[in-house]
Design a protein around this motif. Structure first.
Motif, PDB file in Angstrom:
ATOM      1  N   MET A   1       0.845  -1.174   0.000  1.00  0.00           N
ATOM      2  CA  MET A   1       0.000   0.000   0.000  1.00  0.00           C
ATOM      3  C   MET A   1       0.893   1.240   0.000  1.00  0.00           C
ATOM      4  N   GLY A   2       0.507   2.241  -0.767  1.00  0.00           N
ATOM      5  CA  GLY A   2       1.279   3.471  -0.858  1.00  0.00           C
ATOM      6  C   GLY A   2       0.796   4.522   0.119  1.00  0.00           C
ATOM      7  N   SER A   3       1.395   5.676  -0.011  1.00  0.00           N
ATOM      8  CA  SER A   3       1.041   6.816   0.819  1.00  0.00           C
ATOM      9  C   SER A   3       0.780   8.015  -0.079  1.00  0.00           C
ATOM     10  N   VAL A   4       0.220   9.033   0.510  1.00  0.00           N
ATOM     11  CA  VAL A   4      -0.021  10.288  -0.181  1.00  0.00           C
ATOM     12  C   VAL A   4       0.772  11.365   0.532  1.00  0.00           C
ATOM     13  N   ILE A   5       1.419  12.220  -0.244  1.00  0.00           N
ATOM     14  CA  ILE A   5       2.119  13.364   0.329  1.00  0.00           C
ATOM     15  C   ILE A   5       1.390  14.616  -0.132  1.00  0.00           C
ATOM     16  N   LEU A   6       0.917  15.362   0.828  1.00  0.00           N
ATOM     17  CA  LEU A   6       0.161  16.576   0.600  1.00  0.00           C
ATOM     18  C   LEU A   6       1.030  17.757   1.002  1.00  0.00           C
ATOM     19  N   SER A   7       1.172  18.732   0.121  1.00  0.00           N
ATOM     20  CA  SER A   7       1.989  19.909   0.416  1.00  0.00           C
ATOM     21  C   SER A   7       1.087  21.134   0.545  1.00  0.00           C
ATOM     22  N   TYR A   8       1.234  21.831   1.672  1.00  0.00           N
ATOM     23  CA  TYR A   8       0.493  23.052   1.943  1.00  0.00           C
ATOM     24  C   TYR A   8       1.451  24.226   2.015  1.00  0.00           C
ATOM     25  N   VAL A  64      -9.376  12.934   4.448  1.00  0.00           N
ATOM     26  CA  VAL A  64      -8.159  13.444   5.089  1.00  0.00           C
ATOM     27  C   VAL A  64      -7.940  14.923   4.802  1.00  0.00           C
ATOM     28  N   LEU A  65      -8.147  15.344   3.563  1.00  0.00           N
ATOM     29  CA  LEU A  65      -7.879  16.739   3.206  1.00  0.00           C
ATOM     30  C   LEU A  65      -8.698  17.701   4.059  1.00  0.00           C
ATOM     31  N   GLU A  66      -9.964  17.441   4.191  1.00  0.00           N
ATOM     32  CA  GLU A  66     -10.829  18.303   4.991  1.00  0.00           C
ATOM     33  C   GLU A  66     -10.412  18.305   6.455  1.00  0.00           C
ATOM     34  N   GLU A  67     -10.062  17.122   6.968  1.00  0.00           N
ATOM     35  CA  GLU A  67      -9.657  17.012   8.366  1.00  0.00           C
ATOM     36  C   GLU A  67      -8.358  17.770   8.625  1.00  0.00           C
ATOM     37  N   LEU A  68      -7.377  17.623   7.729  1.00  0.00           N
ATOM     38  CA  LEU A  68      -6.110  18.327   7.902  1.00  0.00           C
ATOM     39  C   LEU A  68      -6.299  19.840   7.823  1.00  0.00           C
ATOM     40  N   GLU A  69      -7.062  20.298   6.856  1.00  0.00           N
ATOM     41  CA  GLU A  69      -7.286  21.738   6.712  1.00  0.00           C
ATOM     42  C   GLU A  69      -7.988  22.314   7.938  1.00  0.00           C
ATOM     43  N   LYS A  70      -8.941  21.587   8.476  1.00  0.00           N
ATOM     44  CA  LYS A  70      -9.649  22.040   9.676  1.00  0.00           C
ATOM     45  C   LYS A  70      -8.690  22.161  10.854  1.00  0.00           C
ATOM     46  N   LYS A  71      -7.816  21.167  11.026  1.00  0.00           N
ATOM     47  CA  LYS A  71      -6.840  21.194  12.123  1.00  0.00           C
ATOM     48  C   LYS A  71      -5.878  22.369  11.969  1.00  0.00           C
ATOM     49  N   ILE A  78      -1.701  30.962  12.088  1.00  0.00           N
ATOM     50  CA  ILE A  78      -1.858  30.772  10.643  1.00  0.00           C
ATOM     51  C   ILE A  78      -2.966  31.678  10.134  1.00  0.00           C
ATOM     52  N   SER A  79      -2.658  32.462   9.077  1.00  0.00           N
ATOM     53  CA  SER A  79      -3.690  33.320   8.493  1.00  0.00           C
ATOM     54  C   SER A  79      -4.379  32.647   7.312  1.00  0.00           C
ATOM     55  N   GLN A  80      -3.614  31.847   6.552  1.00  0.00           N
ATOM     56  CA  GLN A  80      -4.187  31.222   5.361  1.00  0.00           C
ATOM     57  C   GLN A  80      -3.377  29.988   4.988  1.00  0.00           C
ATOM     58  N   ILE A  81      -4.052  28.997   4.419  1.00  0.00           N
ATOM     59  CA  ILE A  81      -3.350  27.827   3.889  1.00  0.00           C
ATOM     60  C   ILE A  81      -3.764  27.633   2.435  1.00  0.00           C
ATOM     61  N   GLN A  82      -2.837  27.093   1.668  1.00  0.00           N
ATOM     62  CA  GLN A  82      -3.089  26.863   0.251  1.00  0.00           C
ATOM     63  C   GLN A  82      -2.518  25.498  -0.115  1.00  0.00           C
ATOM     64  N   THR A  83      -3.308  24.667  -0.756  1.00  0.00           N
ATOM     65  CA  THR A  83      -2.822  23.374  -1.219  1.00  0.00           C
ATOM     66  C   THR A  83      -1.913  23.594  -2.417  1.00  0.00           C
ATOM     67  N   VAL A  84      -0.693  23.065  -2.329  1.00  0.00           N
ATOM     68  CA  VAL A  84       0.282  23.213  -3.411  1.00  0.00           C
ATOM     69  C   VAL A  84       0.282  21.975  -4.290  1.00  0.00           C
ATOM     70  N   SER A  85       0.337  20.801  -3.674  1.00  0.00           N
ATOM     71  CA  SER A  85       0.340  19.569  -4.455  1.00  0.00           C
ATOM     72  C   SER A  85      -0.137  18.392  -3.614  1.00  0.00           C
ATOM     73  N   VAL A  86      -0.630  17.387  -4.323  1.00  0.00           N
ATOM     74  CA  VAL A  86      -1.020  16.113  -3.724  1.00  0.00           C
ATOM     75  C   VAL A  86      -0.502  15.040  -4.663  1.00  0.00           C
ATOM     76  N   HIS A  87       0.338  14.138  -4.131  1.00  0.00           N
ATOM     77  CA  HIS A  87       0.803  13.053  -4.993  1.00  0.00           C
ATOM     78  C   HIS A  87       1.000  11.772  -4.200  1.00  0.00           C
ATOM     79  N   ARG A  88       0.930  10.687  -4.927  1.00  0.00           N
ATOM     80  CA  ARG A  88       1.064   9.346  -4.344  1.00  0.00           C
ATOM     81  C   ARG A  88       2.526   8.933  -4.380  1.00  0.00           C
ATOM     82  N   THR A  89       2.936   8.185  -3.357  1.00  0.00           N
ATOM     83  CA  THR A  89       4.285   7.657  -3.295  1.00  0.00           C
ATOM     84  C   THR A  89       4.231   6.220  -2.787  1.00  0.00           C
ATOM     85  N   SER A  90       5.238   5.457  -3.113  1.00  0.00           N
ATOM     86  CA  SER A  90       5.281   4.069  -2.644  1.00  0.00           C
ATOM     87  C   SER A  90       6.030   3.940  -1.330  1.00  0.00           C
ATOM     88  N   ARG A  91       6.540   5.019  -0.808  1.00  0.00           N
ATOM     89  CA  ARG A  91       7.305   4.993   0.462  1.00  0.00           C
ATOM     90  C   ARG A  91       6.412   4.972   1.650  1.00  0.00           C
TER      91      ARG A  91
END
Length: 91
Positions: A1-8, A64-71, A78-91
């Motif tokens: 199973m892979g993972s997802v790396i989300l960059s904010y 997950v995205l909604e939960e992370l953004e809410k946290k 923090i004044s603002q967050i912006q999603t930069v990228s979302v990608h899958r990895t095998s690590r």
């Protein structure tokens, strides 16, 4: 199973040269299934910098995205967050 790396891209409320406290608060606010994959900084303008947070979580988790953004929005520095990228990895 892979993972997802989300960059904010995280914009602080105040101009700061040291993101160490903010990094700690971000790490502490993450759900137990997520972890910090790394941090970076990006200059914006006139000495203002944004913090880039790379967050890793299992690809089989839903909502997950909604939960992370809410946290992250609950952190007062923090004044603002912006999603930069979302990608899958095998690590």
């Amino acid at each position: 199973m892979g993972s997802v790396i989300l960059s904010y891209k995280i914009f602080p409320k105040e101009v700061t040269a040291d993101f160490s406290d903010l990094k700690k608060k971000i790490e502490q606010s993450l759900p137990e299934f997520a972890s910090i994959y790394g941090f970076g900084e990006e200059p914006i303008a006139f000495g203002l910098k944004a913090l880039i947070a790379h967050i890793k979580f299992p690809e089989d988790k839903t909502g997950v995205l909604e939960e992370l953004e809410k946290k992250l929005e609950e952190i007062s520095e923090i004044s603002q967050i912006q999603t930069v990228s979302v990608h899958r990895t095998s690590r």
